[in-house]
Write a protein that holds these residues in place. Structure first.
Motif, mmCIF file in Angstrom:
data_model
loop_
_atom_site.group_PDB
_atom_site.id
_atom_site.type_symbol
_atom_site.label_atom_id
_atom_site.label_comp_id
_atom_site.label_asym_id
_atom_site.label_seq_id
_atom_site.Cartn_x
_atom_site.Cartn_y
_atom_site.Cartn_z
ATOM 1 N N GLY A 44 0.781 -1.228 0.000
ATOM 2 C CA GLY A 44 0.000 0.000 0.000
ATOM 3 C C GLY A 44 0.812 1.277 0.000
ATOM 4 O O GLY A 44 0.240 2.377 -0.110
ATOM 5 N N LYS A 45 2.138 1.188 0.085
ATOM 6 C CA LYS A 45 2.981 2.379 0.139
ATOM 7 C C LYS A 45 3.382 2.826 -1.265
ATOM 8 O O LYS A 45 3.348 2.056 -2.224
ATOM 9 C CB LYS A 45 4.233 2.114 0.981
ATOM 10 C CG LYS A 45 3.929 1.690 2.416
ATOM 11 C CD LYS A 45 3.159 2.753 3.174
ATOM 12 C CE LYS A 45 2.919 2.350 4.622
ATOM 13 N NZ LYS A 45 2.159 3.355 5.382
ATOM 14 N N VAL A 46 3.792 4.104 -1.354
ATOM 15 C CA VAL A 46 4.050 4.738 -2.644
ATOM 16 C C VAL A 46 5.464 5.309 -2.686
ATOM 17 O O VAL A 46 5.959 5.850 -1.693
ATOM 18 C CB VAL A 46 3.029 5.869 -2.905
ATOM 19 C CG1 VAL A 46 3.407 6.675 -4.142
ATOM 20 C CG2 VAL A 46 1.629 5.298 -3.054
ATOM 21 N N VAL A 47 6.104 5.175 -3.843
ATOM 22 C CA VAL A 47 7.382 5.823 -4.127
ATOM 23 C C VAL A 47 7.185 6.719 -5.342
ATOM 24 O O VAL A 47 6.634 6.277 -6.358
ATOM 25 C CB VAL A 47 8.498 4.796 -4.417
ATOM 26 C CG1 VAL A 47 9.800 5.502 -4.773
ATOM 27 C CG2 VAL A 47 8.708 3.867 -3.233
ATOM 28 N N SER A 48 7.607 7.987 -5.238
ATOM 29 C CA SER A 48 7.410 8.908 -6.357
ATOM 30 C C SER A 48 8.610 9.825 -6.519
ATOM 31 O O SER A 48 9.395 10.007 -5.583
ATOM 32 C CB SER A 48 6.142 9.749 -6.150
ATOM 33 O OG SER A 48 6.294 10.576 -5.004
ATOM 34 N N SER B 207 3.482 -1.613 -9.187
ATOM 35 C CA SER B 207 2.729 -1.025 -10.293
ATOM 36 C C SER B 207 3.245 0.395 -10.511
ATOM 37 O O SER B 207 3.592 1.093 -9.548
ATOM 38 C CB SER B 207 1.232 -0.986 -9.964
ATOM 39 O OG SER B 207 0.744 -2.292 -9.751
ATOM 40 N N GLY B 208 3.312 0.820 -11.776
ATOM 41 C CA GLY B 208 3.903 2.118 -12.053
ATOM 42 C C GLY B 208 3.145 2.936 -13.075
ATOM 43 O O GLY B 208 2.513 2.394 -13.988
ATOM 44 N N GLU B 209 3.224 4.267 -12.912
ATOM 45 C CA GLU B 209 2.637 5.210 -13.861
ATOM 46 C C GLU B 209 3.553 6.414 -13.989
ATOM 47 O O GLU B 209 4.294 6.750 -13.055
ATOM 48 C CB GLU B 209 1.254 5.680 -13.391
ATOM 49 C CG GLU B 209 0.195 4.604 -13.341
ATOM 50 C CD GLU B 209 -1.120 5.123 -12.770
ATOM 51 O OE1 GLU B 209 -1.118 6.254 -12.236
ATOM 52 O OE2 GLU B 209 -2.117 4.406 -12.852
ATOM 53 N N PHE C 116 5.431 7.459 -10.533
ATOM 54 C CA PHE C 116 4.564 7.014 -9.427
ATOM 55 C C PHE C 116 4.591 5.489 -9.354
ATOM 56 O O PHE C 116 4.126 4.809 -10.269
ATOM 57 C CB PHE C 116 3.135 7.514 -9.664
ATOM 58 C CG PHE C 116 2.182 7.229 -8.545
ATOM 59 C CD1 PHE C 116 2.087 8.080 -7.461
ATOM 60 C CD2 PHE C 116 1.374 6.098 -8.571
ATOM 61 C CE1 PHE C 116 1.192 7.821 -6.425
ATOM 62 C CE2 PHE C 116 0.489 5.820 -7.548
ATOM 63 C CZ PHE C 116 0.395 6.686 -6.466
ATOM 64 N N LEU C 117 5.175 4.945 -8.285
ATOM 65 C CA LEU C 117 5.242 3.502 -8.081
ATOM 66 C C LEU C 117 4.498 3.157 -6.799
ATOM 67 O O LEU C 117 4.701 3.803 -5.764
ATOM 68 C CB LEU C 117 6.701 3.033 -7.964
ATOM 69 C CG LEU C 117 7.653 3.409 -9.108
ATOM 70 C CD1 LEU C 117 9.057 2.899 -8.816
ATOM 71 C CD2 LEU C 117 7.157 2.874 -10.436
ATOM 72 N N VAL C 118 3.653 2.144 -6.863
ATOM 73 C CA VAL C 118 2.864 1.755 -5.703
ATOM 74 C C VAL C 118 2.897 0.236 -5.549
ATOM 75 O O VAL C 118 2.891 -0.501 -6.537
ATOM 76 C CB VAL C 118 1.405 2.265 -5.817
ATOM 77 C CG1 VAL C 118 0.729 1.706 -7.069
ATOM 78 C CG2 VAL C 118 0.613 1.927 -4.578
ATOM 79 N N ASN C 119 2.908 -0.205 -4.318
ATOM 80 C CA ASN C 119 2.890 -1.641 -4.018
ATOM 81 C C ASN C 119 1.450 -2.055 -3.732
ATOM 82 O O ASN C 119 0.915 -1.798 -2.658
ATOM 83 C CB ASN C 119 3.787 -1.953 -2.822
ATOM 84 C CG ASN C 119 3.832 -3.447 -2.512
ATOM 85 O OD1 ASN C 119 3.318 -4.271 -3.270
ATOM 86 N ND2 ASN C 119 4.451 -3.801 -1.400
ATOM 87 N N LYS C 120 0.828 -2.716 -4.702
ATOM 88 C CA LYS C 120 -0.549 -3.196 -4.539
ATOM 89 C C LYS C 120 -0.596 -4.647 -4.085
ATOM 90 O O LYS C 120 -1.687 -5.201 -3.925
ATOM 91 C CB LYS C 120 -1.315 -3.039 -5.861
ATOM 92 C CG LYS C 120 -1.458 -1.594 -6.322
ATOM 93 C CD LYS C 120 -2.236 -1.514 -7.621
ATOM 94 C CE LYS C 120 -2.386 -0.072 -8.095
ATOM 95 N NZ LYS C 120 -3.134 0.006 -9.384
ATOM 96 N N ASP C 121 0.569 -5.228 -3.872
ATOM 97 C CA ASP C 121 0.645 -6.618 -3.456
ATOM 98 C C ASP C 121 0.567 -6.710 -1.923
ATOM 99 O O ASP C 121 0.738 -5.713 -1.209
ATOM 100 C CB ASP C 121 1.958 -7.236 -3.948
ATOM 101 C CG ASP C 121 1.941 -8.758 -3.918
ATOM 102 O OD1 ASP C 121 1.307 -9.349 -4.802
ATOM 103 O OD2 ASP C 121 2.553 -9.325 -3.005
#
Length: 333
Positions: free
Chosen positions: A218-222, A245-247, A284-289
């Motif tokens: 649930g954490k984000v790296v940007s 996951s990335g955008e 924008f990278l997020v961990n949805k796992d």
């Protein structure tokens, strides 16, 4: 190399090499070993990519320069290759001339030649061979090329007698050398894979296991970045097997580009292939796992790698950056 890196301890590596090395030497034989040595020298003295920087590319290419970037790259490629080939050939001709005359060398030239030969043999026998390491002998070659060759009286008389015979060779020599330089450029020519528009590629070598940063569920790296010219590909490095996951999100238009996984040369990355307009963007990278996932973040001590630092869950991490690259190619995407 990959097998050695995968072993967990120094003792296991020593045990493996004690068995594998004799087997490989037996398989190669004397001829195979000699071919390996010649190949390593060829790699060390190669001028194929001598004009490229180690990390490569601008952090942010200037907008005015981007239209000239490919032309400057081609020109610098030819100049650098030609210059180094000339220097190598002049040094080789000087050494051959010294061997032919069999005269005593002055101490400076002798030390320079011994150092240059020792450096080449060190990389041939012990250390890894890369073309960037070969550039280190340039100062030694310049010393060899610029020092005059002392002549004795008998040598001067012999030269006067053979001047007529060598006049044709003197005229043909520069032409032959120029021909070698041109052919070498044409044979080893390679086009650019694409103009680098924006990049941050400084990182520890993968073979030494660069430390991974783990992102909790649930954490984000940007990270913010600026693209001053249209790009056609974008990639951000992540460890192989990561499920982030990335955008890539445009700050002004809010348009997002979905980053998908691609595998190339044993390392994975989140990539986008398609037109990306110039502007200011957020990676924008997020961990949805449900499990922690790794990401490549390079952090230094008091040294800024990119204009904008990484943010982890909106918290700024000073002197840290993702490893990313945006390129432009006029080929159809």
């Amino acid at each position: 190399m990959e097998k050695m890196i995968s072993l967990p301890s120094k003792a296991s590596r020593q045990s493996y090499i004690a068995k594998a090395l004799p087997e490989r030497l037996s398989r190669l034989g004397i001829g195979g070993v000699l071919r390996q040595w010649v190949s390593r020298i060829g790699i060390l003295l190669s001028v194929n990519d001598i004009q490229s920087a180690y990390t490569g590319g601008f952090i942010q290419v200037p907008r005015v320069y981007v239209n000239w970037q490919s032309k400057v790259h081609v020109l610098s490629q030819a100049i650098m290759r030609s210059g180094f080939i000339w220097i190598y050939l002049i040094a080789l001709s000087k050494c051959l001339e010294l061997l032919k005359r069999q005269t005593a060398l002055d101490s400076i030239r002798e030390l320079t030649i011994i150092t240059a030969v020792g450096y080449v043999f060190f990389h041939m026998l012990l250390w890894e061979s890369e073309s960037r390491y070969g550039q280190a002998i340039l100062p030694l070659l310049l010393v060899i090329n610029t020092l005059p060759i002392q002549e004795t009286k008998s040598q001067k008389v012999q030269e006067m007698q053979s001047r007529l015979v060598s006049s044709l060779r003197t005229k043909l020599g520069p032409f032959i050398v120029c021909l070698i330089v041109i052919v070498s450029n044409l044979v080893n020519w390679h086009g650019s894979a694409g103009q680098i528009i924006a990049a941050q590629r400084s990182q520890l070598s993968l073979q030494y296991h660069a430390k991974e940063t783990w992102v909790e569920p649930g954490k984000v790296v940007s990270q913010q970045m600026v693209i001053n010219h249209e790009a056609t590909t974008f990639s951000v490095a992540v460890p192989q097997g990561s499920k982030l996951s990335g955008e890539l999100i445009n700050y002004r238009t809010k348009r997002y580009y979905l980053l998908k996984y691609g595998l190339k040369a044993g390392s994975s990355a989140l990539r986008y292939h398609g037109k990306i307009a110039a502007g200011s963007y957020k990676i924008f990278l997020v961990n949805k796992d449900s499990q922690m996932q790794p990401v490549e973040i390079v952090q230094t001590v008091n040294y800024q790698l990119s204009p904008y630092p990484v943010k982890m869950n909106a918290q700024t991490v000073r002197f840290a950056s993702l490893v990313y690259k945006a390129t432009y190619s006029n080929r159809k995407v």
